[in-house]
Design a protein around this motif. Structure first.
Motif, PDB file in Angstrom:
ATOM      1  N   GLY A  79      -1.716  -3.839  -4.524  1.00 24.02           N
ATOM      2  CA  GLY A  79      -1.527  -3.044  -5.728  1.00 24.02           C
ATOM      3  C   GLY A  79      -0.110  -3.156  -6.287  1.00 24.02           C
ATOM      4  N   ASN A  80       0.213  -2.270  -7.171  1.00 25.31           N
ATOM      5  CA  ASN A  80       1.485  -2.175  -7.896  1.00 25.31           C
ATOM      6  C   ASN A  80       1.590  -3.275  -8.944  1.00 25.31           C
ATOM      7  OD1 ASN A  80       3.554  -0.349  -8.269  1.00 25.31           O
ATOM      8  ND2 ASN A  80       5.039  -1.711  -7.335  1.00 25.31           N
ATOM      9  N   LEU A 113      -2.337 -15.610  -8.604  1.00 29.04           N
ATOM     10  CA  LEU A 113      -1.715 -14.292  -8.449  1.00 29.04           C
ATOM     11  C   LEU A 113      -2.409 -13.601  -7.280  1.00 29.04           C
ATOM     12  CD1 LEU A 113      -1.873 -13.673 -12.178  1.00 29.04           C
ATOM     13  CD2 LEU A 113       0.238 -13.261 -10.937  1.00 29.04           C
ATOM     14  N   ARG A 114      -1.657 -12.857  -6.512  1.00 28.02           N
ATOM     15  CA  ARG A 114      -2.218 -12.166  -5.346  1.00 28.02           C
ATOM     16  C   ARG A 114      -1.813 -10.694  -5.351  1.00 28.02           C
ATOM     17  NH1 ARG A 114      -4.305 -15.570  -1.275  1.00 28.02           N
ATOM     18  NH2 ARG A 114      -5.103 -13.575  -0.601  1.00 28.02           N
ATOM     19  N   GLY A 115      -2.590  -9.873  -4.640  1.00 29.17           N
ATOM     20  CA  GLY A 115      -2.220  -8.497  -4.343  1.00 29.17           C
ATOM     21  C   GLY A 115      -2.778  -7.417  -5.225  1.00 29.17           C
ATOM     22  N   THR A 126      -7.043  -6.059  -2.288  1.00 37.69           N
ATOM     23  CA  THR A 126      -7.230  -6.414  -0.882  1.00 37.69           C
ATOM     24  C   THR A 126      -6.332  -7.589  -0.503  1.00 37.69           C
ATOM     25  OG1 THR A 126      -8.979  -8.012  -1.320  1.00 37.69           O
ATOM     26  CG2 THR A 126      -9.654  -5.704  -1.005  1.00 37.69           C
ATOM     27  N   SER A 127      -6.217  -7.829   0.784  1.00 36.47           N
ATOM     28  CA  SER A 127      -5.404  -8.944   1.271  1.00 36.47           C
ATOM     29  C   SER A 127      -5.963 -10.299   0.845  1.00 36.47           C
ATOM     30  CB  SER A 127      -5.308  -8.897   2.798  1.00 36.47           C
ATOM     31  OG  SER A 127      -4.664  -7.714   3.203  1.00 36.47           O
ATOM     32  N   SER A 128      -7.254 -10.377   0.592  1.00 35.87           N
ATOM     33  CA  SER A 128      -7.864 -11.664   0.252  1.00 35.87           C
ATOM     34  C   SER A 128      -8.090 -11.862  -1.246  1.00 35.87           C
ATOM     35  CB  SER A 128      -9.197 -11.825   0.978  1.00 35.87           C
ATOM     36  OG  SER A 128     -10.099 -10.823   0.554  1.00 35.87           O
TER      37      SER A 128
END
Length: 151
Positions: A79-80, A113-115, A126-128
């Protein structure tokens, strides 16, 4: 913009900074866990900034460190703000580098992009979870994290 900042930081400090690879990002975000979130299988409340991760949705980014760190001491890996990584977009991992390096072939006008972000539901924090965006578009829910080579 992220790559320009990383280049500036490297020049300013004399230390090698870069965007992490997608594999490095996920390893760091998971912090040795295999669950949906680094803190467990359920989103719970108060672990991340996303739409549904708290009693009240914040609808904005929060300062780094507003939530507990993961097991590696890293803050805000869920998040964030979505975080840019070095990798070009590929639909799956079938031919990804096996050594954790960035995947520099594929749809390189789009990057990974992740997170998740404050605007996403918990299933995208999620982590994935992964997303793609055009490299030349700025968006208020996207950010980045830098990595530093220790060698």
């Amino acid at each position: 913009d992220a790559k320009v900042f990383v280049a500036w930081l490297t020049r300013k400090t004399g230390r090698a900074y870069r965007l992490p690879s997608e594999a490095e990002w996920e390893y760091a975000a998971r912090a040795g866990t295999t669950s949906k979130y680094w803190w467990g299988k359920d989103v719970g409340k108060g672990y991340a900034n996303c739409d549904g991760c708290a009693d009240t949705s914040l609808h904005k980014t929060m300062p780094g460190g507003s939530f507990r760190p993961n097991g590696f001491g890293l803050y805000d890996t869920a998040g964030n703000a979505y975080e840019w990584v070095e990798d070009c977009w590929n639909d799956n991992y079938s031919k990804a580098p096996k050594d954790g390096s960035a995947w520099t072939t594929g749809q390189c006008r789009q990057r990974v992009l992740r997170g998740g972000s404050f605007a996403n539901k918990p299933n995208l924090a999620t982590s994935s979870a992964r997303f793609r965006y055009d490299i030349d578009v700025r968006y208020y829910a996207n950010g980045f994290r830098v990595a530093r080579d220790l060698k």
